[in-house]
Each structure stands twice: as structure tokens, then as C-alpha cells.
Motif scaffolding. Structure first.
Motif, mmCIF file in Angstrom:
data_model
loop_
_atom_site.group_PDB
_atom_site.id
_atom_site.type_symbol
_atom_site.label_atom_id
_atom_site.label_comp_id
_atom_site.label_asym_id
_atom_site.label_seq_id
_atom_site.Cartn_x
_atom_site.Cartn_y
_atom_site.Cartn_z
ATOM 1 N N GLN A 37 0.814 -1.211 0.000
ATOM 2 C CA GLN A 37 0.000 0.000 0.000
ATOM 3 C C GLN A 37 0.849 1.263 0.000
ATOM 4 O O GLN A 37 0.471 2.266 -0.599
ATOM 5 N N ALA A 38 1.989 1.231 0.664
ATOM 6 C CA ALA A 38 2.855 2.416 0.722
ATOM 7 C C ALA A 38 4.266 1.981 1.062
ATOM 8 O O ALA A 38 4.471 0.982 1.763
ATOM 9 N N ASP A 156 -2.812 4.149 8.736
ATOM 10 C CA ASP A 156 -2.303 4.818 7.540
ATOM 11 C C ASP A 156 -0.999 4.150 7.117
ATOM 12 O O ASP A 156 0.030 4.279 7.789
ATOM 13 N N ALA A 158 1.119 4.792 4.803
ATOM 14 C CA ALA A 158 2.233 5.690 4.509
ATOM 15 C C ALA A 158 3.001 6.048 5.769
ATOM 16 O O ALA A 158 4.223 6.226 5.734
ATOM 17 N N ARG A 339 3.427 12.542 -0.357
ATOM 18 C CA ARG A 339 2.922 11.266 -0.847
ATOM 19 C C ARG A 339 3.002 11.296 -2.366
ATOM 20 O O ARG A 339 2.474 12.220 -2.992
ATOM 21 N N GLU A 363 2.768 5.948 -2.490
ATOM 22 C CA GLU A 363 1.475 5.336 -2.189
ATOM 23 C C GLU A 363 0.997 4.540 -3.398
ATOM 24 O O GLU A 363 1.033 5.020 -4.535
#
Length: 372
Positions: A37-38, A156, A158, A339, A363
Motif C-alpha cells: 500500500q505504501a 495509515d 504511509a 505522498r 502510495e
């Protein structure tokens, strides 16, 4: 069946980061495929690209990541499809002499996935990739050893993915390796992502004097936000004298060197109090050497330590720090400067080199997340 996904590689020494298609095989015994995801952009990835770690090109870059387990191979029991995980680059073995002594954070036999991801098509089609730190997470999916997946409460990606390397290294250098305690004085030399994580960790555990040292006023401003009580620009002030002045003339109880250069290590050595501790967490190059008078090593007492991955145990430390962030007690979100997308990694390397960011974070769409 194997998946073809987008990923960022470095084909040869000094080559710019390149977005290509790669093949990710189905997981074998003890392996897992993770939908990333990140993934943070770390100096270590730049070192890989520039040949500063090995010459085992081509490299699949990226390692500071979080995502969701998509599939697991035979024998995997600690994670399952649908689990939100942070990737770590030290999957402990549980069997070596360090693990058997009850100190798995020193594991001498950490391991990675056995199978290789490969370039899918075009130039170098079929060529096996060397994943950075055994992870290779500038990719829509990656193959890792299941032990490199640490399950945490979903958050989250990130932000929490940064625990996979830089933030954990800095926090652990202060708290795990340095043993910072309530009332201690701490100095941190080098205030990038790792140094500021050390500052935030020192504040969390109750250090009362936290001195930040850097050559960039922008980084010193950030250090104050993370908890520094004093800042020193070493271009304008002699750092050892300034640290001593900030600590009552004695020097700091713990000095964390987050640069990895001989001159800053020597500053750290002389900026500590008698019987104080120096922690080296900055990564030096193989050619660098430091020379210190043995009488000073003997006479000043204390400890000279290195901190590898913050002496962390991911299964213990990652969930704890995610929960502290959720409670608002540890500022994980503040380490994310921007991001970006997979195609922006090369530009992010330039920003990092110029000191413009703490962390750029790639991301990747979580739309491929499987149903638990």
C-alpha cells in the motif's frame, strides 16, 4: 498463479530508478505475497542504486513498507491473507545462539524469501531481481519471507510503513540501544528521519534535555517539532562545546550519531558525559575509519555502541509504536513529507539528497486488497 505488476528497479550502478513490469511468483513454503500500500523512500535505496551496498544488480528497490497479505505458502501460520502488515528486513530464525539466549533482536540468521522475482518483458526479460533488504517494495506486490510480515492494527500505511526502517532505527537507537530514561540528557547529531525519530523517542520516554545538531536550519526546525529542547547548527557553532553548554557543562548522558561519518562520531564521543553512552546508528561506508586515543576511551568510561535496526524486535515494537501513534503519543504522521506515485521515485531521491524532505512516501492503490 504468478502476477505481473509494476515496480521500480535499478538496472546497474548509478542508473536512474526505472518503472518496469516484474513477475511475482506464488509464495512457496514459508513465504508470503504482500499487496503493497505504501513504501517510504529511504537513503538505503539510494545506496543500492549507487552500488554502495553490493553489485548484485538489477535491484528491486524499496523496503520501508506496509500493505496487506494476499497469499501465503505452506507452513505459514502467523499471518494470513487479509492481514495488514508492516514489512521488516530481519525475519528472526528462532534457532540461532542469539535467539536461544532470549535476544532475538540480535538474530544471526535472519532470512528472506527463497524464490526470485524477475523482470517480466523487454530488456532483461527473465532476469532475477535482488530485492532491497530482502523486501523490494516499490512494487504493487512483493514476495517476502513470512517472518518479514508483522501484523498490526490497520492504520495509515504511509505513516506506519516507516517503522519498517528509518523511524524504527532512530527510535530504537534512543530507547533500545541507548537506554534513554526519564531525566536523561540526549544529543542527536544528524536530524534527518532517523535522527528525528531518535529525538521523538527520547521525548517519549522522558528525556528532559534533548540537543539536536545539524548543518541545515530546516532540519533543526523539524527537530524542535519532534521534541528537541536545544538546536545547534554545527556550521556556525562548535558542536561539542555547544552540547556541553546545553547540558550544564558535563556533556550528554546519551549521544546518538545519525550521520555515519568519522568527524561526527568523534564529536559524539567527546560530547558525552563521563560514563555516558555513544550510539552509532548512521551507516558508514566501508572505507571510513575513526581514530581515538585509547587513554580517552579508557578514561571516559561508559559505552560505545552501534544500533542495527534500532535493536528492535518487530513483533514487540511495531504494534507498540502503532498504538502509541494512535493515541497521539508518537508523531508517526509527521515524518511523511509528501505522498507520491511509483513513477516519482527518482525525483524523490533528489529531494532527499538535497535535504528537502524527511520522507517521501510512495502510495500504491489498495484496491487489490483481498477479502479476509
Amino acid at each position: 498463479m504468478p502476477h505481473t505488476v509494476k515496480a521500480v528497479i535499478a538496472r546497474y550502478k548509478g542508473a536512474k530508478a526505472e518503472l518496469v513490469d516484474i513477475v511475482v511468483p506464488d509464495p512457496g513454503p514459508g513465504e508470503a505475497v504482500v499487496a503493497v500500500q505504501a513504501c517510504g523512500v529511504c537513503h538505503t535505496d539510494l545506496h543500492y542504486r549507487e552500488g554502495g551496498i553490493s553489485d548484485d544488480y538489477p535491484f528491486l528497490l524499496g523496503h520501508e513498507a506496509a500493505g496487506v497479505v494476499e497469499a501465503v505458502g505452506p507452513g505459514v501460520t502467523k499471518v494470513a491473507p487479509g492481514d495488514f502488515v508492516i514489512l521488516n528486513w530481519r525475519a528472526v530464525c528462532g534457532q540461532c545462539r542469539a535467539c536461544l539466549k532470549g535476544k532475538p533482536w540480535y538474530c544471526f540468521a535472519t532470512h528472506n524469501a527463497t524464490q526470485k522475482m524477475t523482470i517480466a518483458s523487454g530488456e532483461g526479460a527473465g532476469t532475477a531481481l535482488s530485492p532491497a533488504l530482502g523486501i523490494g517494495a516499490f512494487a504493487e506486490k512483493t514476495l517476502v519471507a513470512a517472518g518479514q510480515c508483522t501484523k498490526v492494527t490497520e492504520a495509515d500505511a504511509a505513516a506506519v510503513g516507516l517503522l519498517g526502517c528509518g523511524v524504527m532505527a532512530g527510535f530504537g537507537a534512543a530507547v533500545n540501544t541507548g537506554g534513554v530514561q526519564r531525566g536523561d540528557s540526549v544529543a542527536v547529531i544528524g536530524c534527518g528521519g532517523v535522527g528525528n525519530a531518535a529525538i521523538a523517542g527520547a521525548r517519549l520516554v522522558g528525556a528532559t534535555t534533548i540537543v539536536a545538531v545539524d548543518v541545515d536550519d530546516r532540519k533543526l526546525e523539524a527537530a524542535r517539532r519532534f521534541g528537541a529542547t536545544h538546536t545547534i547548527n554545527s556550521r556556525h557553532s562548535e558542536p561539542v562545546e555547544a552540547i556541553r553548554e546545553a547540558t550544564g557543562g558535563h556533556g550528554a548522558d546519551v549521544v546518538i550519531e545519525a550521520v555515519g561519518r568519522p568527524e561526527t562520531y568523534e564529536q559524539a564521543f567527546y560530547a558525552r558525559d563521563l560514563a555516558g553512552t555513544v550510539v552509532l546508528v548512521g551507516v558508514p561506508t566501508p572505507d571510513q575509519q575513526v581514530t581515538l586515543p585509547m587513554i580517552d576511551i579508557f578514561g571516559r568510561g561508559g559505552a560505545l555502541k552501534s544500533s542495527w535496526y534500532g535493536d528492535c524486535l518487530p513483533s514487540r515494537d511495531f504494534p507498540m509504536l502503532v498504538e502509541l501513534a494512535r493515541q497521539g503519543r508518537f508523531p508517526l504522521e509527521d515524518f511523511v513529507s509528501e505522498r507520491i506515485g511509483l513513477g516519482d521515485v527518482e525525483a524523490a531521491f533528489a529531494k532527499m539528497h538535497d535535504g528537502l524532505v524527511l520522507r517521501s512516501v510512495v502510495e500504491i492503490s489498495p484496491s487489490q486488497r483481498p477479502q479476509a
